[in-house]
Write an enzyme that holds these catalytic residues in place. Structure first.
Site, short mmCIF file in Angstrom:
data_model
loop_
_atom_site.label_atom_id
_atom_site.label_comp_id
_atom_site.label_asym_id
_atom_site.label_seq_id
_atom_site.Cartn_x
_atom_site.Cartn_y
_atom_site.Cartn_z
N ASP A 1 73.09 69.06 106.10
CA ASP A 1 73.34 70.50 106.21
C ASP A 1 73.11 71.02 107.62
OD1 ASP A 1 73.99 70.59 103.59
OD2 ASP A 1 72.05 71.36 102.89
N SER B 1 105.80 55.47 85.19
CA SER B 1 104.84 55.52 84.09
C SER B 1 104.50 54.10 83.69
CB SER B 1 105.46 56.18 82.87
OG SER B 1 105.63 57.52 83.09
N LEU B 2 103.68 53.99 82.67
CA LEU B 2 103.32 52.66 82.18
C LEU B 2 103.68 52.54 80.72
CD1 LEU B 2 99.74 52.32 83.67
CD2 LEU B 2 101.71 50.90 84.25
N LYS C 1 92.35 52.11 83.17
CA LYS C 1 93.33 53.19 83.13
C LYS C 1 92.50 54.48 83.05
CE LYS C 1 97.65 54.71 81.24
NZ LYS C 1 97.43 56.14 81.08
N LYS D 1 95.85 50.04 75.82
CA LYS D 1 95.07 51.23 75.48
C LYS D 1 93.82 50.91 74.66
CE LYS D 1 96.46 54.93 76.39
NZ LYS D 1 97.58 55.82 76.21
N CYS E 1 64.24 56.37 50.89
CA CYS E 1 63.85 56.56 49.50
C CYS E 1 63.27 55.23 49.05
CB CYS E 1 65.07 56.90 48.64
SG CYS E 1 64.71 56.81 46.87
#
Ligand code: IVH
Length: 651
Positions: A34, A79-80, A110, A304, A414
């Site tokens: 800074d 695109s793929l 991806k 994907k 339980c």
């Protein structure tokens, strides 16, 4: 500060920023940064004509545009093609290998964001264009300049298009949404929308505040003379861009699958969202000869991940009691179609999880369904609360039998062994596919049988008769007979099925099979030490078996008597021979079918495996042997022709 010092200071600030944003590895403190930044700013205010375009002050985004101008990419942005499973990946690979049987692959994530094309000339960022329709996009250079992971200058003078995805880290996304909610603005549904929206801000100071991140994934027009994509990308990263959280070069389907599994499993730990893995042919020359279809490159595919998220509302939180008595809270949600499946319930795992995520009835939530996994709530949209959402209390009584619950923290149980839910669920489990696989004995029928009182335990299944069934509502002759036949059919089942069906804690299908292979039905007499000596069975599992048998021996013996399970024959020890205890892979066509040769080798005590690895001892090959043979040679694994194998046997 003079001009020389100013130039040095800009360089220094850029070096700090590079280590901070790109390398994730700061080399100074905020304070030092800074201080220098303000000195630079002061110099620039006094010398406005000397301001360097790569000065960090030029990233603040003080440009407000009226609208974006269209701009044409130097080379098209493609695109793929997507594939969703191994089978389709295999088909894609087969097509690729047909075009080039020596193709190798570069795998990288991806990213789920917005694509951006950066054009550098003379080492300077001159233009940044969104993907648009692939040919023409919008010029958002002013906004791109505010993204700290986009170098304003690179040490490479030739014109080059560098392409990548602009993303928002998950943590940043949550911060932005919190802020927006506070200001009464709509929250972003996911990091992708947030990234895309932030990139297209007319006021670049908004973009600057969003902490966007640029991740390069390729190049457009360029004159780089680097024959491998993987090496090209290393060069791009070296120019000051961020590297992917994971990348690998692969040669075989199996390698690709391995990288995919790893990325898929690790992705929650990555800072950015991924929606798959991209597989690209590594050889640039080969890419060029493969070319493109109308939409996609033939040399790349998006593999994907099976995950989809949706926003829905929690209608109720109900409690389920499992066969071991563990209480699992389940969210009943507004039915939502996620990738073709209507989701109505989401598991909440346990009460600690509800508290951690602060999930309340009526909450709007983001729900995730990945693969066959039960949908889960990943996030509550707290800013969408109206104020009438109801918190859920930790239960103290079993919702089914009313008995007092044991609260162990993460688990609430339980303890009533005769609790209806516990009994019914253990019968359902006993009859399920991975256990005894009794056709027709699913949830509904088990409940009906239990409610009518004819089946109160697993053993009661085996005393069902036609008369008993016909007396029940909804049981016609045919259905009843089919059920009785199915029950009769499981007699003589494989012994591991019975072991699995007992529902011993920590013992699943694999462990049941090993127990059965090692001890047969004598597993009930095995000591903890004997059980631990089995490969893959640890102390906790062994203790669990011994304890279960101690408490339930009579029950197990009765089931053994009823079922008369089949125990595998102990394998006769093979005589000494060159193949005994060797791991062998078969490839190519041989004089007999590979299955026959496999059986023959197994009878000699060999283990026949499907793929070549370092653990393979030999590869036996026939005609037209392909990649497995090559891999064996590459790994230095011994290779034998079929004749050589037979020769060794004759000896
Ligand atoms: S390569 C020539 N690699 O996915 C191939 N794209 O579905 C062109 N994306 O528009 C794209 N990560 O925005 C490639 N590692 C990656 C990617 C990636 C995300 C996006 C990109 C593209 C879209 C295609």
């Amino acid at each position: 500060m003079n001009y020389e010092e100013y130039k040095k200071a800009v360089e220094e600030l850029n070096r700090y920023a590079y280590h901070y944003y790109v390398e994730d590895n700061p080399i100074t403190t905020d304070e030092v940064y800074d201080k220098l930044y303000h000195e630079v700013l002061e110099y620039e205010e006094n010398n406005p004509y000397q301001v360097l375009d790569n000065s960090p002050t030029q990233r603040v985004g003080d440009v407000v545009s009226e609208g974006f101008h269209k701009a044409v990419h130097k080379s098209r942005m493609w695109s793929l093609e997507d594939v969703f499973n191994e089978e389709d990946l295999k088909k894609w690979l087969a097509r690729v290998f047909k075009l080039d049987d020596r193709a190798a692959f570069y795998c990288e994530p991806k990213y789920d964001g917005a694509s951006l094309n950066l054009y550098y000339e003379g080492g300077k960022l001159v233009q940044a264009i969104t993907r648009g329709d692939g040919v023409t996009g919008e010029d958002i250079t002013q906004n791109a300049r505010t993204i700290k992971t986009i170098p304003l200058r690179i040490d490479y003078m030739e014109p080059i298009e560098i392409r990548g995805e602009v993303v928002i880290f998950k943590s940043e996304f949550e911060k932005i949404n919190e802020e927006r909610a506070k200001n009464g603005e709509n929250i972003f549904a996911n990091p992708r929308n947030a990234a895309a929206g932030s990139l297209r801000q007319l006021d670049s100071s908004i973009t600057a505040n969003r902490n966007l991140v640029f991740l390069p994934y390729g190049v457009g027009q360029n004159t780089l003379d680097i024959p491998l994509l993987s090496k090209k990308m290393e060069f791009i990263y070296s120019l000051g861009f961020k590297t992917p959280p994971h990348r690998a070069t692969c040669k075989w389907l199996l390698d690709i699958e391995k990288v995919y599994e790893q990325m898929k499993n690790d992705r929650d730990s990555y800072e950015m969202m991924l929606d798959g893995m991209v597989v690209k042919v590594d050889q640039v020359e080969s890419q060029e000869s493969m070319g493109y279809t109308v939409k996609y490159p033939r040399w790349a595919v998006a593999y994907k991940f099976p995950a989809v998220e949706k926003i829905t509302t929690v209608k109720d939180i109900i409690l389920q009691v499992g066969r071991s008595g563990v209480i699992t809270p389940v969210a009943v949600v507004e039915p939502t179609n996620i990738d073709g499946v209507v989701v109505e319930r989401a598991t909440l795992h346990n009460f600690d999880e509800i508290q951690r995520k602060d999930i309340r009835i009526k909450d709007k939530v983001i729900i995730l369904r990945s693969g066959d996994v039960i949908p889960k709530i990943i996030k509550v949209l707290e800013h969408e609360r109206a104020g009438d959402e109801a918190e859920v209390m930790r239960p103290t009584e079993c919702p089914v039998c009313g008995s007092e619950l044991l609260d162990e923290g993460a688990l609430i149980k339980c303890q009533n062994l005769t609790c209806k839910a516990r009994v019914v669920n253990s019968i359902i489990y006993f009859a399920s596919k991975q256990c005894l696989n009794i056709d027709g004995l699913g949830d509904k029928i088990v409940k009906a049988l239990f409610d009518s009182g004819v089946v109160k335990s697993v053993e009661d299944i085996f005393s069902l008769t036609l008369d008993k069934l016909l007396a029940l509502e909804g049981f016609k002759e045919k259905k009843s007979q089919n059920l009785l036949d199915a029950i009769e059919n499981v007699k003589g089942c494989d012994c591991w099925r019975l072991i699995n069906a007992l529902g011993i804690e920590h013992i699943g299908e694999v462990a049941s099979k090993s127990l059965c292979e090692n001890f047969g039905l004598n597993f009930i007499d095995a000591s903890k030490e004997q059980i631990i000596s089995i490969d893959g069975i640890g102390e906790e599992m062994a203790e669990s078996v011994v304890e279960f048998v101690r408490v339930n021996k009579e029950h197990i013996l009765r089931l053994i008597e009823i079922l008369d399970p089949k125990v595998p024959e102990p394998k006769a020890e093979a005589k000494e021979n060159p193949f005994k205890a060797k791991t062998i892979v078969l490839t190519g066509s041989m004089s007999q079918s590979r299955t026959e040769i496999k059986e023959m080798l197994e009878s000699l005590g060999a283990k026949v495996s499907g793929s070549v690895s370092k653990k393979t001892d030999m590869v036996i090959y026939g005609d037209d042997a392909g990649s497995k043979y090559d891999k064996a040679v590459e790994l230095g694994v011994q290779t034998l022709t079929e004749d050589e194998m037979r020769g060794m046997l004759d000896e």
